[in-house]
Motif scaffolding. Structure first.
Motif, PDB file in Angstrom:
ATOM      1  N   ARG A 463       0.870  -1.193   0.000  1.00 38.54           N
ATOM      2  CA  ARG A 463       0.000   0.000   0.000  1.00 38.54           C
ATOM      3  C   ARG A 463       0.899   1.233   0.000  1.00 38.54           C
ATOM      4  O   ARG A 463       1.742   1.416   0.894  1.00 38.54           O
ATOM      5  CB  ARG A 463      -0.905   0.002   1.222  1.00 38.54           C
ATOM      6  CG  ARG A 463      -1.821   1.221   1.249  1.00 38.54           C
ATOM      7  CD  ARG A 463      -3.111   0.954   1.956  1.00 38.54           C
ATOM      8  NE  ARG A 463      -3.828  -0.178   1.370  1.00 38.54           N
ATOM      9  CZ  ARG A 463      -4.776  -0.874   1.996  1.00 38.54           C
ATOM     10  NH1 ARG A 463      -5.132  -0.551   3.213  1.00 38.54           N
ATOM     11  NH2 ARG A 463      -5.379  -1.881   1.394  1.00 38.54           N
ATOM     12  N   VAL A 464       0.716   2.074  -1.021  1.00 41.58           N
ATOM     13  CA  VAL A 464       1.615   3.219  -1.213  1.00 41.58           C
ATOM     14  C   VAL A 464       1.244   4.338  -0.246  1.00 41.58           C
ATOM     15  O   VAL A 464       0.071   4.744  -0.159  1.00 41.58           O
ATOM     16  CB  VAL A 464       1.535   3.731  -2.674  1.00 41.58           C
ATOM     17  CG1 VAL A 464       2.408   4.967  -2.856  1.00 41.58           C
ATOM     18  CG2 VAL A 464       1.958   2.631  -3.642  1.00 41.58           C
ATOM     19  N   GLY A 465       2.257   4.802   0.483  1.00 46.48           N
ATOM     20  CA  GLY A 465       2.022   5.888   1.433  1.00 46.48           C
ATOM     21  C   GLY A 465       2.581   7.207   0.950  1.00 46.48           C
ATOM     22  O   GLY A 465       1.987   8.257   1.157  1.00 46.48           O
ATOM     23  N   GLU A 466       3.725   7.130   0.268  1.00 47.53           N
ATOM     24  CA  GLU A 466       4.377   8.371  -0.158  1.00 47.53           C
ATOM     25  C   GLU A 466       4.904   8.221  -1.569  1.00 47.53           C
ATOM     26  O   GLU A 466       5.269   7.121  -2.005  1.00 47.53           O
ATOM     27  CB  GLU A 466       5.573   8.676   0.754  1.00 47.53           C
ATOM     28  CG  GLU A 466       5.187   9.241   2.101  1.00 47.53           C
ATOM     29  CD  GLU A 466       6.425   9.435   2.966  1.00 47.53           C
ATOM     30  OE1 GLU A 466       7.467   9.874   2.419  1.00 47.53           O
ATOM     31  OE2 GLU A 466       6.356   9.115   4.159  1.00 47.53           O
ATOM     32  N   ALA A 467       4.968   9.362  -2.244  1.00 46.55           N
ATOM     33  CA  ALA A 467       5.523   9.370  -3.604  1.00 46.55           C
ATOM     34  C   ALA A 467       6.544  10.488  -3.711  1.00 46.55           C
ATOM     35  O   ALA A 467       6.380  11.548  -3.103  1.00 46.55           O
ATOM     36  CB  ALA A 467       4.411   9.587  -4.621  1.00 46.55           C
ATOM     37  N   SER A 468       7.607  10.233  -4.429  1.00 45.41           N
ATOM     38  CA  SER A 468       8.559  11.299  -4.771  1.00 45.41           C
ATOM     39  C   SER A 468       8.800  11.186  -6.273  1.00 45.41           C
ATOM     40  O   SER A 468       8.254  10.294  -6.928  1.00 45.41           O
ATOM     41  CB  SER A 468       9.875  11.113  -4.010  1.00 45.41           C
ATOM     42  OG  SER A 468      10.612  10.048  -4.606  1.00 45.41           O
ATOM     43  N   ALA A 469       9.641  12.059  -6.775  1.00 46.60           N
ATOM     44  CA  ALA A 469       9.942  11.986  -8.212  1.00 46.60           C
ATOM     45  C   ALA A 469      10.715  10.716  -8.539  1.00 46.60           C
ATOM     46  O   ALA A 469      10.787  10.313  -9.700  1.00 46.60           O
ATOM     47  CB  ALA A 469      10.751  13.213  -8.615  1.00 46.60           C
ATOM     48  N   TYR A 470      11.276  10.084  -7.505  1.00 52.35           N
ATOM     49  CA  TYR A 470      12.150   8.934  -7.767  1.00 52.35           C
ATOM     50  C   TYR A 470      11.511   7.595  -7.442  1.00 52.35           C
ATOM     51  O   TYR A 470      12.115   6.544  -7.670  1.00 52.35           O
ATOM     52  CB  TYR A 470      13.465   9.105  -6.996  1.00 52.35           C
ATOM     53  CG  TYR A 470      14.104  10.416  -7.345  1.00 52.35           C
ATOM     54  CD1 TYR A 470      14.732  10.572  -8.573  1.00 52.35           C
ATOM     55  CD2 TYR A 470      14.000  11.506  -6.493  1.00 52.35           C
ATOM     56  CE1 TYR A 470      15.264  11.789  -8.941  1.00 52.35           C
ATOM     57  CE2 TYR A 470      14.532  12.733  -6.857  1.00 52.35           C
ATOM     58  CZ  TYR A 470      15.164  12.865  -8.086  1.00 52.35           C
ATOM     59  OH  TYR A 470      15.670  14.068  -8.462  1.00 52.35           O
ATOM     60  N   GLY A 471      10.311   7.608  -6.854  1.00 47.26           N
ATOM     61  CA  GLY A 471       9.687   6.331  -6.571  1.00 47.26           C
ATOM     62  C   GLY A 471       8.610   6.424  -5.514  1.00 47.26           C
ATOM     63  O   GLY A 471       8.149   7.518  -5.148  1.00 47.26           O
ATOM     64  N   LEU A 472       8.219   5.256  -5.031  1.00 48.02           N
ATOM     65  CA  LEU A 472       7.130   5.148  -4.059  1.00 48.02           C
ATOM     66  C   LEU A 472       7.637   4.442  -2.810  1.00 48.02           C
ATOM     67  O   LEU A 472       8.543   3.601  -2.896  1.00 48.02           O
ATOM     68  CB  LEU A 472       5.984   4.319  -4.654  1.00 48.02           C
ATOM     69  CG  LEU A 472       5.453   4.743  -6.031  1.00 48.02           C
ATOM     70  CD1 LEU A 472       4.470   3.698  -6.563  1.00 48.02           C
ATOM     71  CD2 LEU A 472       4.786   6.114  -5.955  1.00 48.02           C
ATOM     72  N   THR A 473       7.042   4.758  -1.676  1.00 52.63           N
ATOM     73  CA  THR A 473       7.295   3.969  -0.472  1.00 52.63           C
ATOM     74  C   THR A 473       5.944   3.577   0.115  1.00 52.63           C
ATOM     75  O   THR A 473       4.938   4.267  -0.082  1.00 52.63           O
ATOM     76  CB  THR A 473       8.086   4.746   0.599  1.00 52.63           C
ATOM     77  OG1 THR A 473       7.461   6.003   0.800  1.00 52.63           O
ATOM     78  CG2 THR A 473       9.525   4.961   0.200  1.00 52.63           C
ATOM     79  N   GLY A 474       5.933   2.453   0.832  1.00 56.93           N
ATOM     80  CA  GLY A 474       4.670   2.007   1.384  1.00 56.93           C
ATOM     81  C   GLY A 474       4.871   0.907   2.394  1.00 56.93           C
ATOM     82  O   GLY A 474       5.994   0.657   2.852  1.00 56.93           O
ATOM     83  N   VAL A 475       3.754   0.260   2.741  1.00 58.86           N
ATOM     84  CA  VAL A 475       3.809  -0.861   3.689  1.00 58.86           C
ATOM     85  C   VAL A 475       3.190  -2.084   3.035  1.00 58.86           C
ATOM     86  O   VAL A 475       2.284  -1.975   2.208  1.00 58.86           O
ATOM     87  CB  VAL A 475       3.065  -0.552   5.012  1.00 58.86           C
ATOM     88  CG1 VAL A 475       3.773   0.519   5.797  1.00 58.86           C
ATOM     89  CG2 VAL A 475       1.618  -0.151   4.740  1.00 58.86           C
ATOM     90  N   ARG A 476       3.712  -3.215   3.432  1.00 54.94           N
ATOM     91  CA  ARG A 476       3.210  -4.474   2.898  1.00 54.94           C
ATOM     92  C   ARG A 476       1.756  -4.670   3.313  1.00 54.94           C
ATOM     93  O   ARG A 476       1.409  -4.444   4.480  1.00 54.94           O
ATOM     94  CB  ARG A 476       4.076  -5.599   3.448  1.00 54.94           C
ATOM     95  CG  ARG A 476       4.208  -6.755   2.517  1.00 54.94           C
ATOM     96  CD  ARG A 476       5.261  -7.664   3.080  1.00 54.94           C
ATOM     97  NE  ARG A 476       4.816  -9.021   2.928  1.00 54.94           N
ATOM     98  CZ  ARG A 476       5.150 -10.019   3.683  1.00 54.94           C
ATOM     99  NH1 ARG A 476       5.951  -9.817   4.711  1.00 54.94           N
ATOM    100  NH2 ARG A 476       4.722 -11.229   3.441  1.00 54.94           N
ATOM    101  N   CYS A 477       0.917  -5.120   2.374  1.00 53.04           N
ATOM    102  CA  CYS A 477      -0.520  -5.242   2.680  1.00 53.04           C
ATOM    103  C   CYS A 477      -0.798  -6.382   3.634  1.00 53.04           C
ATOM    104  O   CYS A 477      -1.676  -6.306   4.473  1.00 53.04           O
ATOM    105  CB  CYS A 477      -1.321  -5.426   1.396  1.00 53.04           C
ATOM    106  SG  CYS A 477      -1.320  -3.952   0.398  1.00 53.04           S
ATOM    107  N   SER A 478      -0.105  -7.514   3.450  1.00 52.98           N
ATOM    108  CA  SER A 478      -0.345  -8.636   4.370  1.00 52.98           C
ATOM    109  C   SER A 478       0.948  -9.375   4.591  1.00 52.98           C
ATOM    110  O   SER A 478       1.888  -9.262   3.803  1.00 52.98           O
ATOM    111  CB  SER A 478      -1.407  -9.568   3.801  1.00 52.98           C
ATOM    112  OG  SER A 478      -0.798 -10.589   3.057  1.00 52.98           O
ATOM    113  N   GLU A 479       0.968 -10.155   5.659  1.00 51.37           N
ATOM    114  CA  GLU A 479       2.192 -10.893   5.990  1.00 51.37           C
ATOM    115  C   GLU A 479       2.188 -12.269   5.341  1.00 51.37           C
ATOM    116  O   GLU A 479       3.064 -13.067   5.576  1.00 51.37           O
ATOM    117  CB  GLU A 479       2.310 -11.056   7.502  1.00 51.37           C
ATOM    118  CG  GLU A 479       2.361  -9.740   8.262  1.00 51.37           C
ATOM    119  CD  GLU A 479       3.620  -8.932   7.978  1.00 51.37           C
ATOM    120  OE1 GLU A 479       4.708  -9.495   8.145  1.00 51.37           O
ATOM    121  OE2 GLU A 479       3.508  -7.767   7.567  1.00 51.37           O
TER     122      GLU A 479
END
Ligand code: SF4
Length: 480
Positions: A463-479
């Motif tokens: 699940r994407v939390g943040e975006a920059s010009a260089y990519g995305l960061t997020g957290v895994r949806c499930s374990e």
């Protein structure tokens, strides 16, 4: 630049006549060169040589070179020059130059670097072990060791096609597969038609065998390589009346057909394309992209300029209107497709208005990835005869402005994923942040998130939390 340090090996460690010799390949340049280096290494393994990661341990050192700009060639001369002393101390060492620069410069390399033993062009790579054997043979037979001629293998008639199934696959999770070689276009700035010759597409069945071999060896992503990868098949023979017809011109095989066949390769998770040309974007290709869910929703489709006048001088073979029409065709079938572009700034005759047209075109098409190159003339190209009339400072400034525009476009395109769940093919751990993984979304956007290393080589939902010009960061949806 870090130049190679090659120590003199003690005499005791020198190979006896019967010992297996070892090869070290240094690779410069593009993905095609990386593919070629692996292919060459495989040829050496099947010819009885060992590979070594350490240059100082090698009996044969080969430089796989790039000719795209002058700087790239000068870098190779620096590396080769740094081996001169090692060669004096160890005359048994073989030094070779292969690839695009070797094809372009040929004998000039022997003249500038007299300690080079071998020059091998782009269509003779499969013959490299024999060419190295020839170096050893000439040494063995020489009356005067100072008068041995270098071995030159730059014949363009060859066909670099090998069955690699007898060698181990060494390309990692993301493998490269050259589906064709050379280019039949003649963009006025480009050395490729000189260095890599006319197009040779490989038959679909051969490519499927190679893709299967890669997947069996551990690849999960395959990038299909070609200078104009979507012209794949144009040079293949027309099918006979009794044979099935493909979707290309006059029933020839096309990239669309290849993609549909690769879609069925079990174990292959993703397919990528490097690099397309607008002139060869067809309805059949757009439909194949739509239908093949293993294919990334990202296409590198270089525009090079947003000025029709400049495109004409570059002899790119399209106008901005034709480019727009091809993008419309792609987006009609695959509305969320992302596009990337290469740009040349400071090409001869580029005015401020031409450059502003490129900036406007970048914004209009909303290219998500952009590579900008400041023009530099290359011998052997038509543009070499044009006046290089844009000042370096202007080229630099235009370069910066295009990159800044690219960052804004990329950020906008990336922000649309905030809050969305994206499938990420996990490629590696972050070298700087333990526990952090790096991968790419189906739109080829870099994504990072926290997760266990066991996920490397698999697809995770993030699940994407943040975006920059260089990519995305997020957290895994499930374990799971
Ligand atoms: S399409 Fe043009 S730029 Fe691309 S490889 Fe061919 S000649 Fe070079």
């Amino acid at each position: 630049m870090t130049l190679p340090r090659v120590k003199t090996r003690s005499h005791a460690a020198a190979p006896s006549e019967s010992a297996r010799r070892s090869v070290h390949v240094v690779t410069f340049g593009c993905q095609m060169n990386k593919y070629d280096s692996l292919l060459v290494e495989g040829r050496f393994v099947t010819s009885g040589y060992d590979l070594t990661d350490r240059m100082e341990d090698a009996d044969v050192i080969l430089f796989n070179t790039c000719s795209v700009r002058d700087h790239a060639e000068e870098r190779v001369y620096s590396w080769v020059g740094a081996l001169r002393k090692a060669k004096e101390e160890r005359p048994d060492l073989v030094i070779g130059v292969m690839g695009c620069m070797a094809q372009r410069a040929e004998e000039e390399i022997f003249q500038r670097a007299t300690h080079v033993d071998l020059v091998c062009g782009t269509r003779q790579l499969q013959n490299l072990p024999s060419l190295v054997d020839e170096v050893f043979e000439r040494r063995r037979c020489a009356q005067d060791p100072t008068a041995i001629e270098g071995v030159l293998g730059t014949d363009m008639e060859g066909r670099v096609r090998v069955d690699r199934r007898g060698e181990p696959y060494a390309g990692g999770l993301v493998g490269h597969l050259a589906v064709m070689r050379g280019c039949d276009l003649n963009c006025t700035y480009c050395v490729v038609p000189t260095t890599r010759g006319r197009v040779q597409s490989h038959p679909i069945d051969d490519l499927l065998i190679e893709a299967r071999w890669m997947v069996d060896g551990g690849a999960r992503v395959v990038s299909l390589l070609g200078q104009t990868v979507n012209s794949y098949g144009e040079d293949l023979p027309k099918p006979a009346p009794c044979e099935p017809r493909f979707s290309g011109r006059q029933g020839r095989a096309s990239l669309a057909d290849l993609l549909r066949r690769l879609q069925d390769v079990e174990g292959l998770e993703r397919i990528r394309l490097i690099t397309l040309h607008p002139s060869y974007v067809t309805q059949a290709l757009a439909e194949a992209i739509r239908d093949c869910d293993k294919l990334d929703r990202f296409l590198p489709l270089p525009a090079q300029s947003g000025s029709d006048e400049q495109l004409k001088r570059m002899k790119r073979g399209y106008t901005t209107d034709l480019y727009r029409a091809r993008v419309d065709l792609l987006r009609a079938e695959v509305p969320d497709i992302e596009l990337g572009s290469d740009w040349i700034v400071g090409f001869p005759g580029e005015t401020d208005d031409d450059f502003e047209a490129s900036l406007a075109f970048l914004h209009e098409i909303e290219f998500v990835q952009n590579y900008v190159f400041q023009y530099s003339p290359r011998p052997g190209t038509r543009a070499h005869g044009y006046a290089d009339d844009v000042a370096l400072a202007v080229k630099k400034e235009r370069n910066q402005r295009l990159l800044a525009a690219s960052e804004r476009t990329a950020l906008r395109r990336h922000e649309r994923f905030i809050g969305a769940d994206v499938d990420v093919f996990v490629e590696s751990e972050s070298p700087k942040h333990p526990g952090r993984l790096r991968g790419r979304s189906r739109h080829n956007i870099p994504v990072s998130f926290d997760g266990p290393a066991a996920l490397i080589g698999a697809t995770a939902q993030v699940r994407v939390g943040e975006a920059s010009a260089y990519g995305l960061t997020g957290v895994r949806c499930s374990e799971d």
